[in-house]
Design a protein around this motif. Structure first.
Motif, mmCIF file in Angstrom:
data_model
loop_
_atom_site.group_PDB
_atom_site.id
_atom_site.type_symbol
_atom_site.label_atom_id
_atom_site.label_comp_id
_atom_site.label_asym_id
_atom_site.label_seq_id
_atom_site.Cartn_x
_atom_site.Cartn_y
_atom_site.Cartn_z
ATOM 1 N N VAL A 71 0.824 -1.107 0.133
ATOM 2 C CA VAL A 71 0.157 0.039 0.024
ATOM 3 C C VAL A 71 0.893 1.192 0.121
ATOM 4 C CG1 VAL A 71 -1.876 1.316 1.254
ATOM 5 C CG2 VAL A 71 -2.001 -1.226 1.185
ATOM 6 N N PHE A 72 1.907 1.358 0.712
ATOM 7 C CA PHE A 72 2.924 2.229 0.865
ATOM 8 C C PHE A 72 3.456 2.624 -0.485
ATOM 9 C CE2 PHE A 72 6.691 4.403 1.561
ATOM 10 C CZ PHE A 72 6.534 5.291 2.898
ATOM 11 N N PHE A 73 4.083 1.588 -1.107
ATOM 12 C CA PHE A 73 4.608 1.701 -2.541
ATOM 13 C C PHE A 73 3.828 2.377 -3.481
ATOM 14 C CE2 PHE A 73 5.284 -0.449 -6.699
ATOM 15 C CZ PHE A 73 6.365 0.396 -6.908
ATOM 16 N N TRP A 74 2.356 1.670 -3.416
ATOM 17 C CA TRP A 74 1.478 2.281 -4.762
ATOM 18 C C TRP A 74 0.976 3.443 -4.337
ATOM 19 C CZ3 TRP A 74 1.683 0.056 -9.250
ATOM 20 C CH2 TRP A 74 1.631 -1.246 -9.413
ATOM 21 N N SER A 75 0.937 3.722 -3.158
ATOM 22 C CA SER A 75 0.435 5.246 -2.670
ATOM 23 C C SER A 75 1.552 6.070 -3.124
ATOM 24 C CB SER A 75 0.289 5.323 -1.263
ATOM 25 O OG SER A 75 -0.960 4.557 -1.157
ATOM 26 N N SER A 76 3.042 5.801 -2.911
ATOM 27 C CA SER A 76 3.919 6.869 -3.232
ATOM 28 C C SER A 76 4.146 6.877 -4.796
ATOM 29 C CB SER A 76 5.422 6.240 -2.676
ATOM 30 O OG SER A 76 5.766 4.970 -3.194
ATOM 31 N N LEU A 77 3.699 5.868 -5.348
ATOM 32 C CA LEU A 77 4.169 6.017 -6.907
ATOM 33 C C LEU A 77 2.975 6.909 -7.451
ATOM 34 C CD1 LEU A 77 5.739 4.540 -9.084
ATOM 35 C CD2 LEU A 77 3.752 2.939 -9.348
ATOM 36 N N LEU A 78 1.725 6.710 -7.030
ATOM 37 C CA LEU A 78 0.699 7.713 -7.541
ATOM 38 C C LEU A 78 0.786 9.103 -6.911
ATOM 39 C CD1 LEU A 78 -2.173 5.012 -6.991
ATOM 40 C CD2 LEU A 78 -1.479 5.763 -9.220
ATOM 41 N N ALA A 79 1.101 9.057 -5.833
ATOM 42 C CA ALA A 79 1.513 10.501 -5.283
ATOM 43 C C ALA A 79 2.550 11.312 -6.195
ATOM 44 C CB ALA A 79 1.724 10.453 -3.917
ATOM 45 N N SER A 80 3.764 10.320 -6.425
ATOM 46 C CA SER A 80 4.635 11.204 -7.012
ATOM 47 C C SER A 80 4.142 11.333 -8.701
ATOM 48 C CB SER A 80 5.782 10.104 -7.202
ATOM 49 O OG SER A 80 5.553 8.954 -7.969
ATOM 50 N N LEU A 81 3.336 10.642 -9.298
ATOM 51 C CA LEU A 81 2.872 10.910 -10.582
ATOM 52 C C LEU A 81 1.810 12.238 -10.595
ATOM 53 C CD1 LEU A 81 2.479 10.313 -13.457
ATOM 54 C CD2 LEU A 81 0.608 8.758 -12.623
ATOM 55 N N SER A 82 1.188 12.283 -9.426
ATOM 56 C CA SER A 82 0.455 13.451 -9.300
ATOM 57 C C SER A 82 1.172 14.740 -9.307
ATOM 58 C CB SER A 82 -0.641 13.370 -8.159
ATOM 59 O OG SER A 82 -1.344 12.254 -8.147
ATOM 60 N N GLY A 171 9.208 4.689 -1.558
ATOM 61 C CA GLY A 171 8.452 3.567 -1.903
ATOM 62 C C GLY A 171 8.720 2.357 -2.357
ATOM 63 N N LEU A 172 9.810 2.358 -3.103
ATOM 64 C CA LEU A 172 10.343 1.177 -3.667
ATOM 65 C C LEU A 172 11.034 0.568 -2.537
ATOM 66 C CD1 LEU A 172 10.715 -0.695 -6.032
ATOM 67 C CD2 LEU A 172 12.371 0.598 -6.804
ATOM 68 N N THR A 173 12.183 1.073 -1.707
ATOM 69 C CA THR A 173 13.025 0.664 -0.834
ATOM 70 C C THR A 173 12.242 0.128 0.505
ATOM 71 O OG1 THR A 173 13.045 2.789 -0.037
ATOM 72 C CG2 THR A 173 14.960 1.937 -1.144
ATOM 73 N N THR A 174 10.871 0.834 0.664
ATOM 74 C CA THR A 174 10.043 0.060 1.630
ATOM 75 C C THR A 174 9.436 -1.114 1.407
ATOM 76 O OG1 THR A 174 9.403 2.250 2.617
ATOM 77 C CG2 THR A 174 8.139 0.558 3.081
ATOM 78 N N LEU A 175 8.958 -1.279 -0.181
ATOM 79 C CA LEU A 175 8.335 -2.350 -0.526
ATOM 80 C C LEU A 175 9.503 -3.605 -0.617
ATOM 81 C CD1 LEU A 175 6.211 -3.932 -2.226
ATOM 82 C CD2 LEU A 175 7.534 -3.116 -4.295
ATOM 83 N N LEU A 176 10.783 -3.467 -0.949
ATOM 84 C CA LEU A 176 11.876 -4.492 -1.023
ATOM 85 C C LEU A 176 12.353 -4.770 0.266
ATOM 86 C CD1 LEU A 176 13.521 -2.910 -4.326
ATOM 87 C CD2 LEU A 176 11.801 -4.801 -4.137
ATOM 88 N N PHE A 177 12.479 -3.741 1.291
ATOM 89 C CA PHE A 177 13.163 -4.006 2.397
ATOM 90 C C PHE A 177 12.496 -4.099 3.725
ATOM 91 C CE2 PHE A 177 16.461 -2.296 -0.756
ATOM 92 C CZ PHE A 177 17.039 -3.366 -0.935
ATOM 93 N N VAL A 178 11.421 -3.599 3.770
ATOM 94 C CA VAL A 178 10.481 -3.674 4.827
ATOM 95 C C VAL A 178 9.502 -4.572 4.765
ATOM 96 C CG1 VAL A 178 9.210 -2.242 6.649
ATOM 97 C CG2 VAL A 178 11.252 -1.303 5.331
#
Length: 397
Positions: A71-82, A171-178
């Motif tokens: 959820v953190f990753f996809w939210s960060s991706l969509l927030a960064s795109l916006s 977001g990506l580092t959280t997805l991969l390492f947390v």
């Protein structure tokens, strides 16, 4: 890498929440810089997006039903795109407001979800992680003032691009390492009333009211810091002062207070400590009409720093107490709806204090924000709160 997950999570929070504030700072260095009404609308759009976003995430229990790291990753991706779409050439006002709103909406899947991730990993010792996570948000809040002190007209687009890239990296580092924490309890079935379950607990309601009092004061204070310094500079003819740098230092020092309170909450009763901090910040509110008229800039900045430390340092304590007293399967929804209610209140206090300060120029305005911490103190002193709020609530299932 997994042993550094708290460091990764804190940095990710800072990278991602920079979208919240740096986007507006970038716009303030464009042709819209002198349009105070537009800049106010843009700030309100982010706040409104976050409020509606937190309600949406809580209603559908997204952080409880799905992996918080995802959820953190996809939210960060969509927030960064916006945020990135702000650099689209000749973007109309409607577009600016829409993309700022969407950025705030998806930030609802970052800040409260980051706290949910910390809870899932550090259930038995939440003080330290909450202190660092809230400290990262405080530093992110202060960063735009640092950016304003630099001539950024030639690199406005670069600010937007850099913050968007940092958010994706976070977001990506959280997805991969947390990974999902050992204390996570997944909600299998969607229940639209899941976030109301926390409010059935008297303990949670009491803490929630304390948190609302805290947010009423804190964000009104933050919004008024630049105005306080500007009034001082005008009254004492000290127009050479670097007001953005001073604003940055005053707000950023609160991150140290959050970290310290996070550590000390492991030794002291969190409820009593939060009450002490609310009382201290309330005293600062009541003293402000007199202290803010001093002639010494050193004394003024010192007082504002102490006020900020008292006002923000109870935030990790409230986050910890709410997490401990929420049902384990609905903690994500509980923390998210808490942010929703807390930030909803800030719109009222910010508009009230900042507008009155602009109109009157009187420091007696800050007596109004003392209502927040005083309300929080009354809430925390209510009877039947519980004997030991440092221990996790028994209502965890």
């Amino acid at each position: 890498m997994y042993k550094y997950r708290l460091t990764i999570l804190v940095l990710s929070q800072f990278f991602c929440t920079s979208l919240w504030f740096a986007g507006n700072s970038a716009i303030e260095n464009t042709q819209h810089a002198n349009d105070s009404v537009l800049l106010g609308h843009l700030s309100s759009a982010v706040q409104a997006g976050f409020i509606i976003g937190t309600f949406f995430y809580a209603l559908f229990a997204i952080a409880d039903r799905y992996s918080p790291s995802h959820v953190f990753f996809w939210s960060s991706l969509l927030a960064s795109l916006s945020n990135l779409l702000l650099i689209y050439p000749s973007l109309p006002l409607e577009g600016l407001l829409t993309f700022r709103f969407l950025t705030g909406f998806f930030l609802a899947g970052i800040y409260p979800v980051g706290m949910k991730i910390a809870v899932d990993h550090y259930e038995s010792d939440l003080g330290k992680p909450m202190g660092f996570i809230v400290g990262a948000l405080v530093m992110g809040t202060a960063t735009p003032h640092l950016l304003k002190s630099i001539n950024l007209e030639a690199v406005t687009a670069n600010i937007v691009v850099c913050t968007s890239v940092l958010a994706v990296v976070g977001g990506l580092t959280t997805l991969l390492f947390v990974d999902n924490g050992p204390f996570r309890k997944k909600t299998e079935i969607l229940k639209f009333d899941s976030f109301f379950q926390s409010f059935r607990s008297r303990e949670f309601r009491t803490i929630m009211f304390g948190y609302i009092g805290h947010t009423w004061e804190l964000y009104a204070f933050w919004s008024c810091v630049p105005q306080i310094l500007l009034i001082y500079a005008d009254q004492h003819k000290q127009h050479s002062l670097n007001l953005p740098i001073l604003s940055f230092l005053i707000i950023a020092c609160g991150s140290i207070g959050c970290i310290v309170s996070g550590y000390t909450s492991r030794k002291f009763d969190s409820k009593k400590f939060a009450t002490f901090l609310l009382l201290s910040s309330a005293i600062c509110c009541l003293l402000s009409p007199f202290v803010l008229n001093v002639e010494s800039i050193v004394l003024l900045v010192t007082f504002l720093m102490l006020w900020n430390i008292f006002a923000v340092s109870d935030s990790p304590l409230f986050s910890r107490l709410m997490a401990e007293n929420a049902p384990r399967h609905a903690r994500g929804a509980a923390l998210t709806i808490a942010n929703c209610l807390g930030f909803s209140v800030t719109i009222i206090s910010i508009q009230l204090t900042s507008n009155l300060l602009k109109i009157t120029g009187s420091h007696y305005v800050f007596l109004l924000i003392a209502i927040g911490p005083l309300f929080g103190i009354i809430s925390l002193l209510m009877k039947n709160f519980g004997k030991n709020t440092n221990l996790p609530s028994k209502n965890l299932s």
